[in-house]
Design an enzyme around this catalytic site. Structure first.
Site, mmCIF file in Angstrom:
data_model
loop_
_atom_site.group_PDB
_atom_site.id
_atom_site.type_symbol
_atom_site.label_atom_id
_atom_site.label_comp_id
_atom_site.label_asym_id
_atom_site.label_seq_id
_atom_site.Cartn_x
_atom_site.Cartn_y
_atom_site.Cartn_z
ATOM 1 N N GLY A 188 0.828 9.174 5.177
ATOM 2 C CA GLY A 188 1.717 8.375 6.021
ATOM 3 C C GLY A 188 2.904 9.182 6.513
ATOM 4 O O GLY A 188 3.094 10.344 6.130
ATOM 5 N N ASP A 189 3.670 8.565 7.423
ATOM 6 C CA ASP A 189 4.900 9.166 7.957
ATOM 7 C C ASP A 189 4.652 10.482 8.688
ATOM 8 O O ASP A 189 5.506 11.380 8.664
ATOM 9 C CB ASP A 189 5.937 9.387 6.835
ATOM 10 C CG ASP A 189 6.112 8.149 5.993
ATOM 11 O OD1 ASP A 189 6.280 7.075 6.581
ATOM 12 O OD2 ASP A 189 6.064 8.266 4.753
ATOM 13 N N LYS B 154 3.388 9.585 13.831
ATOM 14 C CA LYS B 154 2.353 9.105 14.767
ATOM 15 C C LYS B 154 2.968 8.391 15.961
ATOM 16 O O LYS B 154 2.449 8.453 17.070
ATOM 17 C CB LYS B 154 1.416 8.108 14.060
ATOM 18 C CG LYS B 154 0.705 8.673 12.878
ATOM 19 C CD LYS B 154 -0.035 7.596 12.120
ATOM 20 C CE LYS B 154 0.854 6.682 11.290
ATOM 21 N NZ LYS B 154 1.465 7.270 10.119
ATOM 22 N N ASN C 280 4.903 -2.809 6.090
ATOM 23 C CA ASN C 280 5.081 -1.647 5.209
ATOM 24 C C ASN C 280 5.199 -0.379 6.051
ATOM 25 O O ASN C 280 5.650 0.659 5.591
ATOM 26 C CB ASN C 280 3.913 -1.509 4.212
ATOM 27 C CG ASN C 280 2.545 -1.606 4.873
ATOM 28 O OD1 ASN C 280 2.424 -1.959 6.036
ATOM 29 N ND2 ASN C 280 1.507 -1.284 4.125
ATOM 30 N N GLY D 224 6.588 1.992 9.177
ATOM 31 C CA GLY D 224 7.838 2.168 9.909
ATOM 32 C C GLY D 224 7.707 3.335 10.853
ATOM 33 O O GLY D 224 7.346 4.423 10.445
ATOM 34 N N HIS D 225 7.911 3.076 12.149
ATOM 35 C CA HIS D 225 7.875 4.154 13.134
ATOM 36 C C HIS D 225 9.257 4.271 13.729
ATOM 37 O O HIS D 225 9.864 3.261 14.064
ATOM 38 C CB HIS D 225 6.980 3.789 14.322
ATOM 39 C CG HIS D 225 5.526 3.777 14.021
ATOM 40 N ND1 HIS D 225 4.931 4.615 13.123
ATOM 41 C CD2 HIS D 225 4.537 3.032 14.544
ATOM 42 C CE1 HIS D 225 3.632 4.363 13.109
ATOM 43 N NE2 HIS D 225 3.373 3.407 13.951
ATOM 44 N N THR D 226 9.738 5.485 13.892
ATOM 45 C CA THR D 226 10.972 5.676 14.648
ATOM 46 C C THR D 226 10.558 6.357 15.936
ATOM 47 O O THR D 226 9.908 7.404 15.903
ATOM 48 C CB THR D 226 11.946 6.575 13.865
ATOM 49 O OG1 THR D 226 12.126 5.979 12.589
ATOM 50 C CG2 THR D 226 13.292 6.680 14.557
ATOM 51 N N THR E 224 5.809 -0.710 -1.098
ATOM 52 C CA THR E 224 6.993 -0.999 -0.266
ATOM 53 C C THR E 224 7.526 -2.408 -0.539
ATOM 54 O O THR E 224 8.531 -2.804 0.033
ATOM 55 C CB THR E 224 6.645 -0.886 1.234
ATOM 56 O OG1 THR E 224 5.601 -1.814 1.527
ATOM 57 C CG2 THR E 224 6.193 0.510 1.605
ATOM 58 N N GLN F 4 0.438 3.870 8.160
ATOM 59 C CA GLN F 4 0.234 4.645 6.920
ATOM 60 C C GLN F 4 -0.624 5.878 7.265
ATOM 61 O O GLN F 4 -0.567 6.340 8.388
ATOM 62 C CB GLN F 4 -0.438 3.803 5.814
ATOM 63 C CG GLN F 4 0.432 2.671 5.280
ATOM 64 C CD GLN F 4 0.342 1.415 6.103
ATOM 65 O OE1 GLN F 4 -0.717 0.937 6.423
ATOM 66 N NE2 GLN F 4 1.489 0.856 6.448
ATOM 67 N N THR G 25 11.883 1.900 3.288
ATOM 68 C CA THR G 25 12.576 1.669 2.017
ATOM 69 C C THR G 25 13.744 2.633 1.796
ATOM 70 O O THR G 25 14.521 2.443 0.865
ATOM 71 C CB THR G 25 11.594 1.855 0.835
ATOM 72 O OG1 THR G 25 11.030 3.168 0.931
ATOM 73 C CG2 THR G 25 10.481 0.824 0.880
ATOM 74 N N GLY H 43 10.259 18.629 17.455
ATOM 75 C CA GLY H 43 11.466 17.797 17.410
ATOM 76 C C GLY H 43 11.119 16.391 17.841
ATOM 77 O O GLY H 43 10.023 16.137 18.345
HETATM 78 P P1 IMP Z 1 2.054 -0.955 0.092
HETATM 79 O O1 IMP Z 1 1.400 -0.600 1.366
HETATM 80 O O2 IMP Z 1 3.436 -1.545 0.268
HETATM 81 O O3 IMP Z 1 1.188 -1.793 -0.805
HETATM 82 O O4 IMP Z 1 2.304 0.409 -0.730
HETATM 83 C C1 IMP Z 1 1.224 1.190 -1.257
HETATM 84 C C2 IMP Z 1 1.514 2.675 -1.127
HETATM 85 O O5 IMP Z 1 1.488 3.032 0.254
HETATM 86 C C3 IMP Z 1 2.896 3.093 -1.637
HETATM 87 O O6 IMP Z 1 2.783 4.393 -2.190
HETATM 88 C C4 IMP Z 1 3.740 3.146 -0.379
HETATM 89 O O7 IMP Z 1 4.847 4.011 -0.511
HETATM 90 C C5 IMP Z 1 2.705 3.671 0.608
HETATM 91 N N1 IMP Z 1 3.003 3.283 1.989
HETATM 92 C C6 IMP Z 1 2.845 2.075 2.557
HETATM 93 N N2 IMP Z 1 3.195 2.107 3.857
HETATM 94 C C7 IMP Z 1 3.566 3.368 4.123
HETATM 95 C C8 IMP Z 1 3.989 4.038 5.307
HETATM 96 O O8 IMP Z 1 4.073 3.472 6.410
HETATM 97 N N3 IMP Z 1 4.278 5.363 5.162
HETATM 98 C C9 IMP Z 1 4.129 6.017 3.994
HETATM 99 N N4 IMP Z 1 3.728 5.438 2.868
HETATM 100 C C10 IMP Z 1 3.438 4.126 2.936
#
Ligand code: IMP
Length: 431
Positions: A12-13, A16, A38, A40-42, A130, A227, A304, A418
């Site tokens: 994730g992160d 994208k 859960n 988050g895109h900036t 999250t 993710q 978070t 960047g």
């Molecule tokens: P959940 O999706 O909140 O159930 O979290 C499960 C796992 O996925 C945890 O390790 C979160 O930190 C990770 N996770 C969920 N959404 C993201 C995301 O958008 N970026 C990175 N990690 C994520």
């Protein structure tokens, strides 16, 4: 044809949102097909910074429509808040946001259920989620008995009656398991959610048919993964994953559009690796290198705020996730963050008790014991943030990108140096 899927190949992160935003000009509809708030895109667009979570990035373009498809789980208050804050930034939603009537709804007891597993049980069972109620909502979806879909909110009498039964069950369970538990009032929850439904009404539709019509009309779709592929419930580092098909395999079940309608599959990777939350991370650098990457790359969670764990590029993991996601090209993000590191390491295989592994093992215990086998590559000292063409990059940076493409088995087509749109380099095919 002409549709595209943009998916992260790590945990994730991978930035994208920037790629989706860049490619919006060539697409008509942007689709979110799994996950929920859960994500988050900036996105930095025309000098403004937008924070997106459930709303697809396409909403930032007037001529693009945005679809939250059936595979997404929706927490209505979170979605309404996001819509309001984007509207306050001048984003126009009218006739442009479409929400599937088949998407599942996150209810307040889902958040309580997540607290139960993340706080009350043994620390060894904490996943580091999250805490947006994602896992418990998908659990109810697959369990069927307690699942609530958006369409259910528009049959008030049935909804009130059914919710009363669900809440009674959840209250009994939570009361037995959570100290100081305040039981939910089913009638109050029902009225609250019926209120949200009224506010969401202009957007709710049969998104599956809408997407089929778009395909038939020759409109180009872009599927925006949330993710990353290594958090996929089937193919990721289970159980430290999210509860949906976050790799590209999720596009078909999550939208109702068959995969054959997509011909470009972009796998997005960072030039290094990060991970938020618990779980194995073979190339993690819990040292000066990791701290440097976190500082320079501003590696803190969008949702978070948690500091992200940082480490070297893991080609074993990405080769595997790239195959699962069927990537046809790579976008290598945040290359600029590695400037000034004398030597770069890339994990090319794992050592598991003296055995060489080229793919991720299924067992968590095995993955935790895997030791990365590294290849060392020369770094570069130049600042890359002003580079605009492939030729502007120092030789060592170009070699690094080409090496990643070779070792993963899919060539890089885009390099990002960047957050701004202009800080994007298209990699020439003949080089
Ligand atoms: P959940 O999706 O909140 O159930 O979290 C499960 C796992 O996925 C945890 O390790 C979160 O930190 C990770 N996770 C969920 N959404 C993201 C995301 O958008 N970026 C990175 N990690 C994520």
């Amino acid at each position: 044809m002409g549709s595209t899927c943009v998916v992260g190949l790590q945990w994730g992160d991978e930035a994208k949102g920037k790629i989706v935003d860049l490619l919006c000009d060539d697409h008509d509809v942007v689709v979110r097909y799994q996950g929920g708030a859960n994500a988050g895109h900036t996105v930095v667009h025309e000098g403004m910074t937008y924070k997106l979570s459930l709303v697809p990035t396409g909403i930032l373009r007037e001529n693009v429509e945005a679809v939250i498809a059936n595979g997404v789980v929706i927490h209505p208050p979170a979605l309404l808040k996001e819509i309001a804050s984007l509207q306050a930034q001048g984003v126009n939603f009218e006739g442009r946001l479409h929400i599937s009537d088949r998407a599942h709804v996150i209810l307040p007891y889902h958040l309580a259920e997540e607290r139960l597993t993340e706080e009350s049980s043994s620390a060894a069972d904490h996943l580091g989620t999250t805490r947006r109620g994602i896992g418990p909502c998908y659990k109810d979806k697959l369990g069927r008995v307690h699942g609530v879909r958006i369409a259910d909110l528009y049959r008030p009498a049935d909804f009130r009656e059914r919710l009363a039964r669900i809440v009674e069950y959840k209250n009994r369970l939570l009361n037995a398991m959570l100290p100081d538990f305040e039981p939910f009032d089913a009638a109050a929850v029902a009225e609250e959610y019926l209120g949200y439904a009224e506010q969401l009404r202009p957007y709710v539709c049969d998104s599956t048919s809408k997407l089929h019509e778009a395909v038939a009309a020759g409109r180009k779709l872009m599927f925006e993964g949330a993710q990353g592929s290594l958090l996929d419930v089937d193919h990721g580092s289970y159980p430290y994953v999210t509860s949906s098909s976050s790799s590209a395999v999720g596009t078909a079940p999550g939208s109702g559009v068959p995969a054959r309608c997509i011909d470009r599959w972009i796998g997005v990777v960072k030039a290094y690796t990060t991970r938020v939350g618990g779980g194995p991370f073979p190339t993690e650098q819990d040292n000066e290198i990791g701290e440097r990457i976190r500082r320079v790359g501003r590696e803190y969670g969008t949702v978070t705020g948690r500091p992200r764990r940082c480490g070297w590029f893991d080609a074993v993991a990405v080769r595997y996730s790239s195959r699962v996601s069927g990537s046809t090209e790579l976008a290598v993000m945040l290359l600029d963050v590695l400037s000034g590191i004398e030597e770069l390491q890339v994990a090319v295989s794992y050592d598991l008790d003296g055995r060489r592994l080229d793919v991720l093992p299924a067992s968590l215990a095995d993955l935790e014991r895997c030791k990365p086998v590294y290849e060392t590559l020369p770094g570069w000292s130049e600042d890359l943030t002003a580079a605009r063409t492939w030729g502007d990059l120092p030789r060592a940076a170009r070699d690094y990108v080409d090496y990643l493409g070779r070792i993963v088995g899919v060539p890089a087509s885009i390099v990002s140096v960047g957050p701004d749109r202009r800080q994007t380099i298209l990699v020439p095919k003949d080089r």
